[in-house]
Design a protein around this motif. Structure first.
Motif, PDB file in Angstrom:
ATOM      1  N   ASN A 254       1.036  -1.346   0.183  1.00 15.25           N
ATOM      2  CA  ASN A 254      -0.148  -0.158   0.407  1.00 15.25           C
ATOM      3  C   ASN A 254       1.062   1.014  -0.018  1.00 15.25           C
ATOM      4  OD1 ASN A 254       1.069   0.577   2.726  1.00 15.25           O
ATOM      5  ND2 ASN A 254      -1.037  -0.954   3.398  1.00 15.25           N
ATOM      6  N   ARG A 255       0.677   2.125  -0.090  1.00 17.68           N
ATOM      7  CA  ARG A 255       1.353   3.630   0.229  1.00 17.68           C
ATOM      8  C   ARG A 255       1.868   3.627   0.990  1.00 17.68           C
ATOM      9  NH1 ARG A 255       1.295   5.919  -5.377  1.00 17.68           N
ATOM     10  NH2 ARG A 255      -0.583   4.636  -6.848  1.00 17.68           N
ATOM     11  N   LYS A 256       1.230   3.728   1.728  1.00 18.13           N
ATOM     12  CA  LYS A 256       1.865   4.286   3.421  1.00 18.13           C
ATOM     13  C   LYS A 256       3.519   2.855   3.649  1.00 18.13           C
ATOM     14  CE  LYS A 256       1.543   4.122   8.610  1.00 18.13           C
ATOM     15  NZ  LYS A 256       1.191   3.096   9.108  1.00 18.13           N
ATOM     16  N   MET A 257       3.517   1.546   2.779  1.00 20.59           N
ATOM     17  CA  MET A 257       4.295   1.294   3.316  1.00 20.59           C
ATOM     18  C   MET A 257       5.870   1.390   1.709  1.00 20.59           C
ATOM     19  SD  MET A 257       4.980  -3.119   1.871  1.00 20.59           S
ATOM     20  CE  MET A 257       3.763  -3.581   2.678  1.00 20.59           C
ATOM     21  N   LEU A 258       5.059   2.261   1.141  1.00 25.51           N
ATOM     22  CA  LEU A 258       6.358   2.251  -0.193  1.00 25.51           C
ATOM     23  C   LEU A 258       6.694   3.813  -0.042  1.00 25.51           C
ATOM     24  CD1 LEU A 258       4.059   0.852  -2.841  1.00 25.51           C
ATOM     25  CD2 LEU A 258       6.385   0.065  -1.651  1.00 25.51           C
ATOM     26  N   LYS A 259       6.411   4.756   1.154  1.00 24.67           N
ATOM     27  CA  LYS A 259       6.286   6.273   1.686  1.00 24.67           C
ATOM     28  C   LYS A 259       8.442   6.239   1.167  1.00 24.67           C
ATOM     29  CE  LYS A 259       3.866   8.738   5.047  1.00 24.67           C
ATOM     30  NZ  LYS A 259       3.470   8.125   5.722  1.00 24.67           N
ATOM     31  N   GLU A 260       9.063   5.406   1.981  1.00 25.58           N
ATOM     32  CA  GLU A 260      10.187   5.157   1.302  1.00 25.58           C
ATOM     33  C   GLU A 260      11.128   4.542   0.329  1.00 25.58           C
ATOM     34  OE1 GLU A 260      13.048   6.398   4.680  1.00 25.58           O
ATOM     35  OE2 GLU A 260      11.440   6.082   6.041  1.00 25.58           O
ATOM     36  N   ALA A 261      10.163   4.039  -0.455  1.00 26.30           N
ATOM     37  CA  ALA A 261      10.334   3.579  -2.148  1.00 26.30           C
ATOM     38  C   ALA A 261      11.187   4.697  -2.661  1.00 26.30           C
ATOM     39  CB  ALA A 261       8.923   3.039  -2.368  1.00 26.30           C
ATOM     40  N   GLY A 262      11.912   4.717  -3.699  1.00 27.39           N
ATOM     41  CA  GLY A 262      12.726   5.409  -4.834  1.00 27.39           C
ATOM     42  C   GLY A 262      11.638   6.319  -5.628  1.00 27.39           C
ATOM     43  N   ALA A 263      11.786   7.314  -5.762  1.00 28.32           N
ATOM     44  CA  ALA A 263      11.559   8.762  -6.315  1.00 28.32           C
ATOM     45  C   ALA A 263      10.429   8.245  -7.737  1.00 28.32           C
ATOM     46  CB  ALA A 263      12.360   9.990  -6.544  1.00 28.32           C
TER      47      ALA A 263
END
Ligand code: CP
Ligand code: NVA
Length: 321
Positions: A254-263
């Motif tokens: 989900n988006r919360k999990m991906l907060k620190e994914a690559g830009a």
């Protein structure tokens, strides 16, 4: 030739990085020629493929049947209700019969042993269309999609969040061979096969691919370029469904999990998809490349069939990998 004619396509482990790039180059070349330029190209006119499926399939079956037809050949399908194999005819005898009629076999099976025996006994090339252990065709499509999107592969960082299953096993071999970084987060008890992990990490050590194996999704997605998952309940595991859904709590993408994914992260999923493993707002988003990925199943299996059957040199320049 490219040294691929007559080979089986069982696992990416058996191919050099250069061979995998050749399949990907040819897949892109066929897509450019036949889809973008509308060229009719039928190098496999007169060739036939025998398809054996012990399990359900949409993509693998259609990509192979339609891809073979596009290349001028013909594929014949046998589902679990049709084929004698494994019920009242041995794998060995079936392999010999099909070797007399067809030019290539593609099989989707439960046990990898079954596929290995088929390949050993057949005198024609055998392609894996998935086993409980591996799904190498899927990973060619995934790499093709990432290459099209980013323009290169080496140096990308992939994050796998989910089950340590057949797709992950092939992804590990693929990343190791091509020098693509891979972060894995599986729930405890659902780690990938120990031997495959060891083998893949050994190859990765040689090619310079960085592997990080663990149980923490947040850590795994950190600065990742591609977020990849699959169903939590693979074919044959239906009776474990309740337990699995429980055990995978916290692994839904989900988006919360991906907060620190690559830009510029993108999302991949081999499909079929269930709602548990990824939210709709990601699955149907701009960042999701799943439909392109599914289409690329066809161009990649076409490249594999073509190369196993005859020498081929792409007419378009090699993409950057
Ligand atoms: N991804 C994939 O192999 O899909 P099918 O099960 O529909 O073939
Ligand atoms: N892991 C899934 C992949 C389906 C293409 C399965 O084996 O069912």
């Amino acid at each position: 030739s490219n040294g691929l004619v007559g080979r089986d396509f069982m696992s990416l482990k058996h191919f050099r990085g250069e061979d995998i790039k050749q399949f990907l180059w040819t897949a892109k070349d066929l897509k450019t020629r036949m889809k973008d330029n509308g060229e009719i190209f039928q190098p496999l006119k007169g060739k036939t493929a025998a398809l054996i499926f012990q399990k359900r399939s949409t993509r693998t079956r259609m990509s192979t049947e339609l891809g073979m037809a596009k290349l001028g050949g013909h594929a014949a399908f046998m589902g679990p209700e049709d084929v004698h194999i494994g019920v009242n005819e041995s794998v060995k005898d079936t392999a010999r019969v099909l070797s007399g009629m067809a030019d290539i076999i593609l099989a989707r099976v439960y046990g990898q042993d079954f596929l290995d025996e088929l390949a050993d006994e057949a005198s024609i090339p055998v392609i894996s269309g998935l086993s409980d252990l591996l799904h190498p065709l899927q990973i060619l499509a995934d790499f093709m999609t990432l290459q099209e999107h980013f323009g290169y592969l080496r140096g990308l960082k992939i994050a796998w969040i989910g089950d340590g299953n057949n797709i992950l096993h092939s992804l590990m071999y693929g990343c190791a061979k091509l020098g693509v970084d891979l972060n894995v987060a599986t729930p405890t008890g659902y780690e990938p096969d120990v031997n495959i992990t060891e083998e893949a990490m050994k190859i990765a050590g040689k090619t310079g691919a960085n592997f990080m194996m663990g149980n923490d999704p947040i850590q795994a997605v950190y600065r990742a370029d591609a977020i990849v998952t699959d169903t939590w309940v693979s074919m044959g595991q239906e009776e474990e469904k309740k337990k699995r859904i429980n055990d995978f709590a916290g692994y839904q993408i989900n988006r919360k999990m991906l907060k620190e994914a690559g830009a510029n992260w993108v999302f991949l999923h081999c499909l079929p998809r269930k709602q548990e493993e990824v939210t709709d707002d990601i699955f149907y988003s701009e960042e999701s490349l799943v439909w392109q990925e599914a289409e690329n199943r066809m161009w990649t299996v076409m490249a594999v069939m073509l190369h196993l059957l005859q020498p081929y040199t792409p007419v378009n320049p090699m993409p950057k990998f």
